[in-house]
Design a protein around this motif. Structure first.
Motif, PDB file in Angstrom:
ATOM      1  N   LEU A  47     -12.227  15.527  21.512  1.00 54.54           N
ATOM      2  CA  LEU A  47     -11.470  15.393  20.409  1.00 54.54           C
ATOM      3  C   LEU A  47     -10.262  16.381  20.537  1.00 54.54           C
ATOM      4  N   GLY A  48      -9.122  15.836  20.400  1.00 53.84           N
ATOM      5  CA  GLY A  48      -7.772  16.702  20.493  1.00 53.84           C
ATOM      6  C   GLY A  48      -7.506  16.964  19.075  1.00 53.84           C
ATOM      7  N   TYR A  49      -6.748  18.060  18.952  1.00 55.09           N
ATOM      8  CA  TYR A  49      -6.020  18.462  17.571  1.00 55.09           C
ATOM      9  C   TYR A  49      -5.058  19.605  17.889  1.00 55.09           C
ATOM     10  N   PHE A  50      -4.287  19.975  17.009  1.00 55.05           N
ATOM     11  CA  PHE A  50      -3.282  21.156  17.044  1.00 55.05           C
ATOM     12  C   PHE A  50      -3.747  22.432  16.037  1.00 55.05           C
ATOM     13  N   PRO A  51      -3.533  23.563  16.385  1.00 57.20           N
ATOM     14  CA  PRO A  51      -4.031  24.470  15.768  1.00 57.20           C
ATOM     15  C   PRO A  51      -3.067  24.908  14.690  1.00 57.20           C
ATOM     16  N   ASN A  52      -2.818  23.808  13.815  1.00 59.45           N
ATOM     17  CA  ASN A  52      -1.946  24.214  12.739  1.00 59.45           C
ATOM     18  C   ASN A  52      -2.415  23.562  11.338  1.00 59.45           C
ATOM     19  N   ILE A  53      -1.582  24.075  10.135  1.00 60.04           N
ATOM     20  CA  ILE A  53      -2.070  23.646   8.946  1.00 60.04           C
ATOM     21  C   ILE A  53      -2.012  22.021   8.677  1.00 60.04           C
ATOM     22  N   THR A  54      -1.136  21.451   9.182  1.00 63.24           N
ATOM     23  CA  THR A  54      -1.055  20.062   9.185  1.00 63.24           C
ATOM     24  C   THR A  54      -2.228  19.259   9.861  1.00 63.24           C
ATOM     25  N   HIS A  55      -2.994  19.795  10.483  1.00 56.29           N
ATOM     26  CA  HIS A  55      -4.595  19.522  11.340  1.00 56.29           C
ATOM     27  C   HIS A  55      -5.603  20.157  10.603  1.00 56.29           C
ATOM     28  N   ALA A  56      -5.364  20.571   9.407  1.00 58.53           N
ATOM     29  CA  ALA A  56      -6.570  21.259   8.704  1.00 58.53           C
ATOM     30  C   ALA A  56      -7.665  20.550   8.803  1.00 58.53           C
ATOM     31  N   VAL A 205      11.516  20.973   9.657  1.00 60.07           N
ATOM     32  CA  VAL A 205      10.242  21.248  10.315  1.00 60.07           C
ATOM     33  C   VAL A 205       9.007  20.985   9.557  1.00 60.07           C
ATOM     34  N   PRO A 206       7.773  21.075  10.071  1.00 55.15           N
ATOM     35  CA  PRO A 206       6.594  21.042   9.272  1.00 55.15           C
ATOM     36  C   PRO A 206       5.999  22.255   8.873  1.00 55.15           C
ATOM     37  N   GLU A 207       5.122  22.471   8.272  1.00 56.26           N
ATOM     38  CA  GLU A 207       4.494  23.915   7.708  1.00 56.26           C
ATOM     39  C   GLU A 207       3.589  24.150   9.039  1.00 56.26           C
ATOM     40  N   PRO A 208       3.496  25.651   9.157  1.00 56.46           N
ATOM     41  CA  PRO A 208       3.732  26.618   8.277  1.00 56.46           C
ATOM     42  C   PRO A 208       5.161  27.168   8.464  1.00 56.46           C
ATOM     43  N   ARG A 212       7.605  30.102   6.846  1.00 59.54           N
ATOM     44  CA  ARG A 212       8.306  31.194   7.504  1.00 59.54           C
ATOM     45  C   ARG A 212       9.881  31.274   7.296  1.00 59.54           C
ATOM     46  N   LEU A 213      10.647  30.231   7.483  1.00 57.14           N
ATOM     47  CA  LEU A 213      11.814  30.147   7.139  1.00 57.14           C
ATOM     48  C   LEU A 213      12.232  30.461   5.918  1.00 57.14           C
ATOM     49  N   VAL A 214      11.537  30.167   5.089  1.00 51.29           N
ATOM     50  CA  VAL A 214      11.747  30.501   3.481  1.00 51.29           C
ATOM     51  C   VAL A 214      11.670  31.998   3.404  1.00 51.29           C
ATOM     52  N   ASN A 215      10.521  32.692   4.054  1.00 47.93           N
ATOM     53  CA  ASN A 215      10.371  33.950   4.036  1.00 47.93           C
ATOM     54  C   ASN A 215      11.271  34.520   4.553  1.00 47.93           C
ATOM     55  N   ALA A 216      12.051  34.041   5.641  1.00 43.58           N
ATOM     56  CA  ALA A 216      13.255  34.715   6.367  1.00 43.58           C
ATOM     57  C   ALA A 216      14.453  34.696   5.746  1.00 43.58           C
ATOM     58  N   GLY A 217      14.547  34.267   4.548  1.00 38.25           N
ATOM     59  CA  GLY A 217      15.733  34.058   3.767  1.00 38.25           C
ATOM     60  C   GLY A 217      16.500  32.562   3.650  1.00 38.25           C
ATOM     61  N   GLY A 218      15.469  31.844   4.154  1.00 37.90           N
ATOM     62  CA  GLY A 218      16.158  30.450   3.934  1.00 37.90           C
ATOM     63  C   GLY A 218      15.895  29.779   2.652  1.00 37.90           C
ATOM     64  N   LYS A 219      16.267  28.494   2.386  1.00 43.67           N
ATOM     65  CA  LYS A 219      15.561  27.884   0.984  1.00 43.67           C
ATOM     66  C   LYS A 219      15.594  26.418   1.381  1.00 43.67           C
ATOM     67  N   ASP A 290      -1.473  34.311   9.338  1.00 43.98           N
ATOM     68  CA  ASP A 290      -1.450  34.765   7.977  1.00 43.98           C
ATOM     69  C   ASP A 290      -1.879  33.942   6.875  1.00 43.98           C
ATOM     70  N   LEU A 291      -2.919  34.629   6.455  1.00 41.03           N
ATOM     71  CA  LEU A 291      -3.720  33.896   5.113  1.00 41.03           C
ATOM     72  C   LEU A 291      -2.579  33.566   4.136  1.00 41.03           C
ATOM     73  N   LYS A 292      -1.813  34.478   3.935  1.00 43.26           N
ATOM     74  CA  LYS A 292      -0.952  34.459   2.625  1.00 43.26           C
ATOM     75  C   LYS A 292       0.142  33.093   2.984  1.00 43.26           C
ATOM     76  N   LEU A 293       0.630  33.121   4.087  1.00 46.90           N
ATOM     77  CA  LEU A 293       1.218  32.078   4.853  1.00 46.90           C
ATOM     78  C   LEU A 293       0.488  30.554   4.728  1.00 46.90           C
ATOM     79  N   ILE A 294      -0.702  30.694   4.882  1.00 47.85           N
ATOM     80  CA  ILE A 294      -1.467  29.319   4.584  1.00 47.85           C
ATOM     81  C   ILE A 294      -1.555  28.790   3.262  1.00 47.85           C
ATOM     82  N   LYS A 295      -1.671  29.989   2.282  1.00 43.38           N
ATOM     83  CA  LYS A 295      -1.570  29.559   0.919  1.00 43.38           C
ATOM     84  C   LYS A 295      -0.397  29.196   0.279  1.00 43.38           C
ATOM     85  N   GLN A 296       0.483  29.923   0.921  1.00 42.58           N
ATOM     86  CA  GLN A 296       2.083  29.490   0.521  1.00 42.58           C
ATOM     87  C   GLN A 296       2.297  27.905   0.841  1.00 42.58           C
TER      88      GLN A 296
END
Length: 354
Positions: A47-56, A205-208, A212-219, A290-296
């Motif tokens: 079984l394949g999957y990606f280690p990211n939030i969209t594949h939660a 882009v997809p999450e996260p 990350r870009l929002v936290n880097a000053g983007g909107k 980062d758990l905070k990033l996941i929750k965001q």
């Protein structure tokens, strides 16, 4: 000692051979209680999957043992992680992978390249979780003229989305990175660096990576959910090779049972699911997310078993319109009988087979 006539010996040998063949055939065609996939021996499901939030659902399903529980003792789960859809699809084509969580564009490509033979979508997994993040001074589509905007890959799902959206705004793009808005395909891991350095002015882009870009000053200039009916569009679905599906339909049913159970866990126990995702990504990549990033990022996603076929078809139409692909006949892509069986057993509403 008396000897049996030769004819009698031949008859006995023939009966013995027939008996052995019958027993072998019976064992090979054993029912589900004897063995998964109609086999008396164990079956391995890769079984394949990606280690990211969209594949939660996949990450949580593996990490919490949900798939293993549903598959049972006679099915060995062999999880494999990927960073990009084309690599996962190539693994399916080569026979190295039996099923995978995957985005809509690689799904269409796999179906098209195999003339509708190699793969079937058997469930949804997630919707949403994609946005266009830009520098603070960009406030409207026309402000993007002359700017550079990143996408994960030329022709991928997000690349198609931004090109189609820009065309609707009267702005041009081309495959070579020219036009009114210069599209710069790059790996998501690079995007935060290039955004911070000023090499790009935004990214679809997809999450996260949105967070990350929002936290880097983007909107967020465009939340892609706002572009779709009911704010729903497929970002991840579950695909299986038709070869494995035909050989082991009972294992596929158990896999989909696991998908439904994993989504139930993700939706009913979000805090535990988020921690599991952070832990699992840490094991896979060496660095926990980062758990905070996941929750965001979490509120931008909906974990749904419905593969939302209308959005996949619309995405294909958009890719055709912006010149990134040719039309594809999608008839036969979906087989949702296993999903509806699992949903019915779980007391949940069934989905419509397209």
């Amino acid at each position: 000692m008396s000897r049996l006539p030769l004819r009698r010996l031949v008859t006995l040998a023939t009966l013995a051979a027939l008996g052995a063949a019958t027993l072998g055939s019976t064992a090979a065609c054993g029912d589900d209680s004897e063995g998964a996939g109609g086999s008396s021996g164990p079956v391995t499901l890769r079984l394949g999957y990606f280690p990211n939030i969209t594949h939660a659902p996949a990450v949580v399903g593996v990490e919490k043992g949900i798939f293993a529980d549903k598959l049972g003792t006679n099915v060995k789960l062999d999880p494999k992680t990927f960073n990009a859809g084309p690599a996962a699809i190539e693994a399916v084509f080569s026979g190295a992978l039996d099923a995978t969580y995957i985005g809509p564009n690689p799904t269409v490509n796999a179906f098209s390249k195999s003339n509708g033979e190699a793969v079937r979508v058997i469930s949804g997994a997630a919707s949403g979780g994609v946005a266009l993040v830009v520098k603070p001074g960009i406030n409207a589509p026309q402000d993007l003229k002359g700017k550079k905007v990143a996408t994960p890959q030329l022709g991928n799902t997000q690349d198609v989305a931004i090109r189609y959206w820009l065309k609707q705004q009267g702005l041009t793009t081309n495959k070579e990175g020219g036009g009114d808005v210069k599209i710069v395909p790059q790996e998501n891991a690079q995007t935060v660096e290039t955004f911070n350095s000023g090499a790009i002015d935004g990214a679809w882009v997809p999450e996260p990576f949105v967070s990350r870009l929002v936290n880097a000053g983007g909107k967020v200039l465009v939340d892609e959910r706002d572009l779709w009916p009911d704010r729903k569009f497929v970002i991840t679905n579950l695909l299986v090779s038709t070869k494995f599906l035909k050989a082991h339909p009972d294992v596929v049913q158990k896999l989909v049972d696991g998908q439904v159970a994993a989504n139930e866990f993700v939706n009913s126990k979000p805090d535990e699911a988020q921690q599991a995702i952070s832990d699992a990504i840490g094991k896979i990549t060496g660095k926990p997310l980062d758990l905070k990033l996941i929750k965001q990022a979490w509120p931008t996603l909906e974990f749904t078993n419905d593969p939302i076929p209308t959005s996949l078809k619309a995405g294909l139409d958009h890719a055709v319109e912006v010149g990134l692909t040719e039309p594809v006949d999608l008839r036969g892509l979906y087989d949702l009988t296993y999903l509806n069986t699992a949903l019915k057993a779980a007391g949940k509403p069934e989905v419509t087979q397209p």
